[in-house]
Structure formats: C-alpha cells, structure tokens
Design a protein around this motif. Structure first.
Motif, PDB file in Angstrom:
ATOM      1  N   UNK A 284       0.830  -1.211   0.000  1.00 42.60           N
ATOM      2  CA  UNK A 284       0.000   0.000   0.000  1.00 42.60           C
ATOM      3  C   UNK A 284       0.863   1.259   0.000  1.00 42.60           C
ATOM      4  N   UNK A 289      -2.952   5.005  -3.845  1.00 40.48           N
ATOM      5  CA  UNK A 289      -4.082   5.064  -4.774  1.00 40.48           C
ATOM      6  C   UNK A 289      -3.875   6.087  -5.875  1.00 40.48           C
ATOM      7  N   UNK A 290      -4.046   5.632  -7.112  1.00 36.03           N
ATOM      8  CA  UNK A 290      -3.944   6.534  -8.245  1.00 36.03           C
ATOM      9  C   UNK A 290      -2.534   6.695  -8.776  1.00 36.03           C
TER      10      UNK A 290
ATOM     11  N   UNK B   8      -9.938   5.170 -17.046  1.00 33.09           N
ATOM     12  CA  UNK B   8      -9.976   3.724 -16.831  1.00 33.09           C
ATOM     13  C   UNK B   8     -11.374   3.139 -16.812  1.00 33.09           C
ATOM     14  N   UNK B  10     -13.466   0.474 -16.837  1.00 31.06           N
ATOM     15  CA  UNK B  10     -13.340  -0.990 -16.778  1.00 31.06           C
ATOM     16  C   UNK B  10     -14.627  -1.573 -16.195  1.00 31.06           C
ATOM     17  N   UNK B 152      -4.734   5.602   4.088  1.00 30.18           N
ATOM     18  CA  UNK B 152      -4.013   5.207   2.874  1.00 30.18           C
ATOM     19  C   UNK B 152      -2.735   4.424   3.185  1.00 30.18           C
ATOM     20  N   UNK B 155      -2.599  -1.512   5.389  1.00 29.14           N
ATOM     21  CA  UNK B 155      -2.833  -2.668   4.515  1.00 29.14           C
ATOM     22  C   UNK B 155      -4.337  -2.967   4.538  1.00 29.14           C
ATOM     23  N   UNK B 180      -9.927 -11.188  -7.968  1.00 25.30           N
ATOM     24  CA  UNK B 180      -8.961 -10.303  -8.610  1.00 25.30           C
ATOM     25  C   UNK B 180      -9.605  -8.965  -8.999  1.00 25.30           C
ATOM     26  N   UNK B 181     -10.761  -9.045  -9.667  1.00 24.51           N
ATOM     27  CA  UNK B 181     -11.397  -7.825 -10.164  1.00 24.51           C
ATOM     28  C   UNK B 181     -11.835  -6.910  -9.028  1.00 24.51           C
ATOM     29  N   UNK B 184      -8.844  -4.937  -7.793  1.00 21.56           N
ATOM     30  CA  UNK B 184      -8.512  -3.853  -8.727  1.00 21.56           C
ATOM     31  C   UNK B 184      -9.530  -2.715  -8.584  1.00 21.56           C
ATOM     32  N   UNK B 187      -8.876  -0.619  -5.582  1.00 23.45           N
ATOM     33  CA  UNK B 187      -7.748   0.296  -5.827  1.00 23.45           C
ATOM     34  C   UNK B 187      -8.245   1.542  -6.564  1.00 23.45           C
ATOM     35  N   UNK B 188      -9.127   1.318  -7.544  1.00 22.43           N
ATOM     36  CA  UNK B 188      -9.621   2.468  -8.315  1.00 22.43           C
ATOM     37  C   UNK B 188     -10.522   3.360  -7.448  1.00 22.43           C
ATOM     38  N   UNK B 190     -10.118   3.811  -4.235  1.00 22.93           N
ATOM     39  CA  UNK B 190      -9.202   4.560  -3.373  1.00 22.93           C
ATOM     40  C   UNK B 190      -8.534   5.695  -4.148  1.00 22.93           C
ATOM     41  N   UNK B 191      -8.268   5.448  -5.431  1.00 18.11           N
ATOM     42  CA  UNK B 191      -7.679   6.498  -6.262  1.00 18.11           C
ATOM     43  C   UNK B 191      -8.640   7.678  -6.356  1.00 18.11           C
ATOM     44  N   UNK B 194      -8.456   9.467  -3.150  1.00  9.21           N
ATOM     45  CA  UNK B 194      -7.216  10.242  -3.044  1.00  9.21           C
ATOM     46  C   UNK B 194      -7.350  11.589  -3.746  1.00  9.21           C
ATOM     47  N   UNK B 195      -8.131  11.619  -4.823  1.00 11.24           N
ATOM     48  CA  UNK B 195      -8.344  12.897  -5.515  1.00 11.24           C
ATOM     49  C   UNK B 195      -8.984  13.916  -4.588  1.00 11.24           C
TER      50      UNK B 195
END
Lengths: 453, 275
Positions: A284, A289-290, B8, B10, B152, B155, B180-181, B184, B187-188, B190-191, B194-195
């Motif tokens: 992590x 993230x990003x 992205x 997806x 962030x 774990x 798996x998906x 992923x 993660x997106x 969290x992204x 993060x913005x």
C-alpha cells in the motif's frame, strides 16, 4: 564506439537500523531517530569519494537519484550531490537520474538547478526525470492520483524553459508560472540528455520513444528487461525510426572478485540488503491510490499473481542471481553475464555495475571498482580502453586560453552607466584604468581625505 | 462542466452479497449510479470510501420508513471517474444538479465518513436545500492534537480490522480476497478518494462555513471508532450551530453495518423532528 557503457550508480543508503523483521517498512514510517548525523557524515563523504573515484577508474559516468524519508537512498536532493561531483571530477558525465518532478511546487527549480550544474560542469549533466516511487507521496502534499499528469506537464515545462527564449507564461493544468525565464540556460544543446528510469510500463516506453530519450530499466529480471526493451524498439519503429543502442540502459547491480566463490562471500549480505531490507515496502506504500492507472495496476497485479514477478523484498539471493537482477562472480562470469545484457537484450549501458551496495564497506566498494575497471571493462571497449566520452571533443573548453580562442569577447561586452559619471558608458574590462574611471569620479574623488587612501 | 473522458473505464465487479443493479441519472454528461426505494421524506445518503454497489440492510431499514436515495460518487461503485473531477466543490455541484434532476427539492442529507465530509461541504454551499443534516463518523476537519490514522497507509486487512468492532459483521462484508477484479476495483475507488482527500485531510473553511447551516443537525460518533478519533465528531458538533452529538456504543467506524437498527432509529428521529 564501445560495446557497453558502465555507470557507477550510488543510492547512498543508511544501513544502521534495527533488525529488518522489527519494522514493517524501510520507507515512510521507519523513524529518522535511527539516523545518526555523525555516522551519516562519514557515510556521505565515503560515498562521494567513491563517486569521484569512478572517473579515475574509467567509468562512463556516475549517477545519483532522489528519494525521500527512507534509509535505502538518502539523497532527498540529488542535485546537491551532483554539485559536489562537478567540483570533484573533471570530465566524467554526471547523471541525476532523476529528479522527481511531480513532487515539487515549481518545476522550474529543477530546470534551473540542472542548468546550473550543466553550465558549471561544462555540459556534463545527464538529466533524469522520475515520478518518484509511490512512497514518496506519503510525505508530500501532492496526490498520487495526479502523479502522471504532473510528471508530463512538469517535463514539458522544463524542456520549454531550457529551449525557448524567456520570458514566457506557462498556463498548465497543474502549474501556472508567469515569466518563465531561467538563468542560467544549460550548455548542452538543445538541452542535457534526458534519461527516463522506468519499470516497463507501456506508457513510459511510448513517452521515451516519442521523445527519443534514453530508457533506464530499474532493477528487474533479465527476461523482463528484454520484454521492455523489445517493446521500446517496437514503439520506436512504429514512429519510423530504429532505436539506437544508446537508448537502452539497464540497472544491474554487479559485484566482481577474484573467483566466483569469493565474490559471493563478499557480496551476498550487502546485495541482499538492497532488496530485502532497503526495498522493504508494503504494497500500500508502493502503490498509493492513483499512482498507477487502474489498467497498469491490473497488469502488474496480474503478473504478481501469476507468480511471474515477486515483491523484491521476498527475493532470495539465489533468485536474484538466477533471474539476473544482479551479477556476481569472477571477471569471467561477470563478462559472460554482462554479455547477456549487451548482446542478448541490446543494452547500450549498464548502471550499478562495480558499484556500492547497501552496507558494503568502503574498502570493498573500491575493490569491486578496481577489479571491475581492470578486468571487466576492457572486454567491452575498443583497444584504447577509453570511455566513449574521452574520444569525443569535450563539450566545453578545458582552459581559459582555449575558451578565449574559441569564443573571443562576448557580443555584448559588460558596460554600464556609473551614476555621477554622465551618460558615457564605461566598459568594465578597462574600467579600472585611470583615463576611464577617473572621469566618473567627479568632485568626490578630489575631496576624499588622504587617510581614505 | 462537461463529461470529457473517463479514467480507466473498466468492468465493475458485483459484490457477492446485497448487490442490486443501480439506476443511472446523467448529470453534466456523467452517468451517476444511484439506488432508491421507499416513500415519504426524501433522505439522501452519501457513502464512505467503500462498501459500494450494495443495498445493505441499513438502506432497507431506511427505505421502509422514508424515500431513501443512495448515489455513488464519481469513481465509486458504478459511477465512472471523469478526468476533471478533482474536489468536493465538483462533487457538491454534481449533487446539486442530481437532486434537481431527481425532482428532490429540500432533502434530509446523511453523510458517512468520507461522505460526511461531502455532506458538510454540500451543506455549507446549499444550506437552504437541507431539512436536516446528519454526519456519521465523518472526516474533514482539522484535529491538531491527533490527526488519527492514515487510512491510505494501512494494509487492506488492517483497514478492515480497524473499521469493525464486531468481527462477525466484518466477515459478512469483507471483500473476497481471491476476487482479482474486486481488488482492482477497490484500488480504483481509493484512487478516487485520493483525488478528494489525499492532502490536506481537512478543509479549514468548513469551520467557518458550517455556521451557515441552520437546519437540525445530528452528529454521530462511534464509541469504538479506531479509524477516526471521536474528537472529529466533537469538533463537527462545535462548529455546526444546531448540532446534537450522539455516540453509538458497541460499534467501530461502521455503524451503518454494525448498528443499522439503532442508527436508523436515530436518523428517523432527526428527520421526524425536522420535517
């Protein structure tokens, strides 16, 4: 031209830490209370000595880079180290590989510092640009989700600042900077060579191909480096040109000693430290993230899950050797395995070869350097044994006489109006001659008491 | 504002439990996913940074007693993340337009965790649009003494552990680690978080602006919150003029999942008082 170029690359680790098992990460969270500045002073100076020595041993270049809040690489400002190397060396190229350009508020600072270094060194600077690894975003106000965009924009701004006449106004998505007008400008034209360290992502390969920069594969197994290099070659072909060998560099920590067995004895603990301790980074922190696009992240996690790549901290020494992350052995072994990089995957340069690794003592680094220089390098060089840069004319005059002969007087000689001297320009080159300067002195000169001299 | 291109795009995986397909309302070119059920007072819930795509029992309990609407913000659940999306101001404007398009005039706004911050931002800009405001274990103000844990930096397993007091509930909602998906997708999400929240982790202007919010307000802390210090809900209650502060016992940061009945009762009490 030589078959392969050799770069002495230093990370400048600080290894005096509690046992690795006792902390979760060598980055971000491991307290700086473990950093003893007195010990740091000794290390820094040994490391700088090693880098300076690389010129005498005949390396093609020296390289430093930027990392923050960690014990793996203690160069938060690589340009400071590069500045010292400019003064400690004469001709060897100096790579800053690189500055983490998305992390800082004003990218012009990097444009200015690299230009300063390039001017002072006489055009010896290689300018690398990186995003910084994921960890770097944990002590910085920049969102990792903006990292790629900020990198691209900072890059464009720096190149423009180096190549266009200022002042100009930068109106970007992330940076607004009026009056971009860096002084000094760099010596090398159109700008210092640019290296882009990368982990093989398609976006990076396309970026390198588009700009015809030098790609630098970071620590990776040979098969992965081959995949990235092939991909880059393909991207260059797509753009209509054949990528020259000089576009391909690989980072391959290499240690050489008298025999294979002796080399392993000497290097194992130190090289293992680099991967197992220095790069002990929880996922992590490595992938905030990003930091990666979801697509890249998906590809990467896919590789991890298929067991194709392992987190570096989990790699055993034997795995590191087997996959050619590292090369360790007698001169014969090292030459043979470097050929896999040179002939096999088409590397034009290798970094971290004959270099310093983790807590390796100063004397052992020098031993590595000397054997590497004397018993490995010549095999990849032309008969004169020189690094390529010594065969080319130096990028700048090496003496005042040569400078004067080649450049003469400046088109705009220094001249100015001295207040009180009327409207006659004084030419500074001869300003101290009585017939020039006395005219500007006026009554004040006459009235000065004798004691004032 | 226009919908230029989405980061992205997806396929979004479906959680194994409580998944329901959302409706979509296109706002400024962006298809915003939302789930809506029930009748009565319009109550909008702004979610936290996780557990998206599900019609969780808490939502059902609410929908039995009001017109309950749960939109998914850009980059979460099934709402895509447009490149221009950068801050809570973008989110506030999107929600304002979304509420218009859904025919909602004045609403009861509930925000949980990150959504608590989003609700506070919305309230500060459109205070007159709110009949009531409820913030559940919110984030978004500055706590000088103890900024709390950095989400962030944790774990995934640590995050889950910190979110819940009741590990049986945790297991019920734990994303499948072998999917798996889903990994992923998280993660997106969290992204996208993060913005909005990487730095700084607070909006100092809220301390002033929330004085504009004159509707009945409830701030809900959780006694066993190990992610966000209780000082955060205390601070919100200080800066919101009509705030009542309550602290739910026996739950961690996720009272929606751990104490759905009690939480629904508390919210419906507020809504009854404010309607």
């Amino acid at each position: 031209m030589n078959k392969l170029r050799f770069y002495f690359f230093h990370l400048m680790p600080y290894p005096h830490l509690p046992p690795t098992a006792e902390f979760p990460s060598t980055w971000v969270s491991l307290s700086n209370k473990y950093y003893d500045p007195q010990r740091g002073r000794v290390l820094y100076n040994e490391y700088i000595d090693q880098l300076a020595m690389a010129e005498k041993f005949g390396y093609d270049g020296v390289a430093v880079n930027e990392h923050h809040a960690n014990f793996y690489g203690t160069m938060p400002s690589p340009n400071i180290i590069a500045a010292m190397l400019v003064q400690r060396t004469s001709h060897i190229p100096i790579g800053v590989i690189g500055n983490a350009i998305p992390l800082h508020g004003n990218p012009l600072r990097v444009a200015e510092e690299i230009a300063m270094l390039d001017v002072i060194s006489g055009g010896r600077i290689i300018s690398g640009f990186v995003r910084g690894i994921g960890c770097e975003y944990f002590n910085n106000g920049v969102t990792p989700a903006d990292s790629v965009e900020r990198f691209d924009e900072a890059h464009d701004l720096i190149i423009k600042a180096w190549t266009d006449d200022g002042p100009f106004t930068w109106q970007g998505d992330h940076f607004y900077i009026p009056n971009c007008n860096i002084i000094p400008r760099p010596i090398q034209q159109p700008h210092p060579p640019v290296w882009i360290p990368g982990q093989g992502s398609l976006e990076t390969l396309q970026f390198v191909a588009r700009h015809r920069y030098t790609y630098m594969m970071v620590f990776a197994p040979l098969w992965f480096t081959k995949m990235a290099f092939d991909g880059l070659r393909e991207e260059c072909r797509r753009l209509g040109y054949d990528a020259p060998k000089s576009m391909f560099n690989a980072c391959v920590p290499t240690y050489v000693a008298e025999t294979d067995a002796q080399a392993h004895r000497e290097a194992k603990a130190h090289l293992s430290w680099v991967f197992n301790t220095g790069l002990k980074i929880p996922d992590q922190l490595f992938f905030p993230p990003g930091y990666m696009s979801t697509k890249s992240f998906r590809n990467f996690v896919g590789l991890l899950q298929k067991g194709k790549v392992k987190p570096q901290t989990q790699l055993s020494y034997d795995e590191l050797l087997k996959d050619r992350y590292i090369i360790v052995g007698s001169p014969e072994t090292v030459k043979e395995q470097l050929s896999e990089y040179c002939d096999g995957v088409g590397a034009g340069g290798v970094l971290s070869v004959g270099s310093s690794f983790g807590p390796m003592p100063h004397w052992m680094v020098q031993k590595n350097m000397q054997i590497f220089a004397e018993e490995v390098m010549p095999a990849f060089r032309e008969a004169d044994g020189k690094p390529d840069y010594l065969r080319a004319p130096p990028p700048s005059p090496t003496s005042h006489a040569e400078f004067a002969a080649r450049y003469g007087r400046p088109p705009e000689v220094a001249r100015s109006l001295v207040t009180g001297g009327g409207d006659k320009l004084v030419e500074h080159r001869v300003a101290h001659l009585p017939e020039v300067i006395d005219r500007t002195m006026g009554d004040a000169w006459e009235e000065r008491p004798a004691s004032a001299g | 504002m226009s919908y230029i291109d989405v980061i992205d795009k997806v396929e979004v995986p479906k959680p194994p439990r409580y998944y329901t397909p959302p409706a979509f309302e296109t706002v400024a070119g962006l298809p915003i996913a939302y789930r809506r059920a029930g009748q009565g007072e319009a109550v909008v819930l702004l979610h936290g940074a996780g557990f998206t795509r599900m019609w969780i029992p808490f939502y059902q309990m609410m929908a039995e007693r009001c017109d309950f609407i749960a939109p998914e913000q850009p980059g979460f659940g099934e709402t895509p993340l447009p490149k221009w999306f950068r801050g809570f101001d973008d989110l506030t404007l999107l929600y304002d337009q979304l509420f218009d398009q859904l025919g909602l005039e004045r609403i009861h706004l509930v925000g949980f965790s990150m959504g608590g911050w989003a609700a506070a931002e919305f309230a500060s800009f459109y205070p007159k649009r709110l009949k009531s405001l409820a913030l559940i274990t919110p984030v978004g103000l500055r706590l000088k003494d103890d900024p709390g844990v950095d989400l962030f930096q944790l774990a995934p397993a640590e995050i889950m552990d910190r979110l819940f007091k009741d590990k049986a509930v945790m297991k019920e909602f734990l994303p499948d680690p072998d999917n798996f998906d889903e990994g992923i997708h998280l993660y997106s999400e969290f992204a996208a978080a993060a913005r909005l929240m990487w730095a700084p982790r607070y909006n100092l202007a809220l301390e002033r602006r929330l004085a504009r919010v004159q509707c009945p307000t409830l701030v809900v802390g959780a006694e066993e919150d190990r992610l966000v210090p209780n000082a955060m809900s205390d601070r919100y209650a200080e800066v919101l003029p009509r705030a009542k502060l309550t602290r739910l016992a026996g739950t961690g940061h996720e009272p929606l999942l751990e104490r759905p009945r009690e939480l629904a009762d508390a919210l419906l009490g507020l809504i009854e008082e404010a309607k």
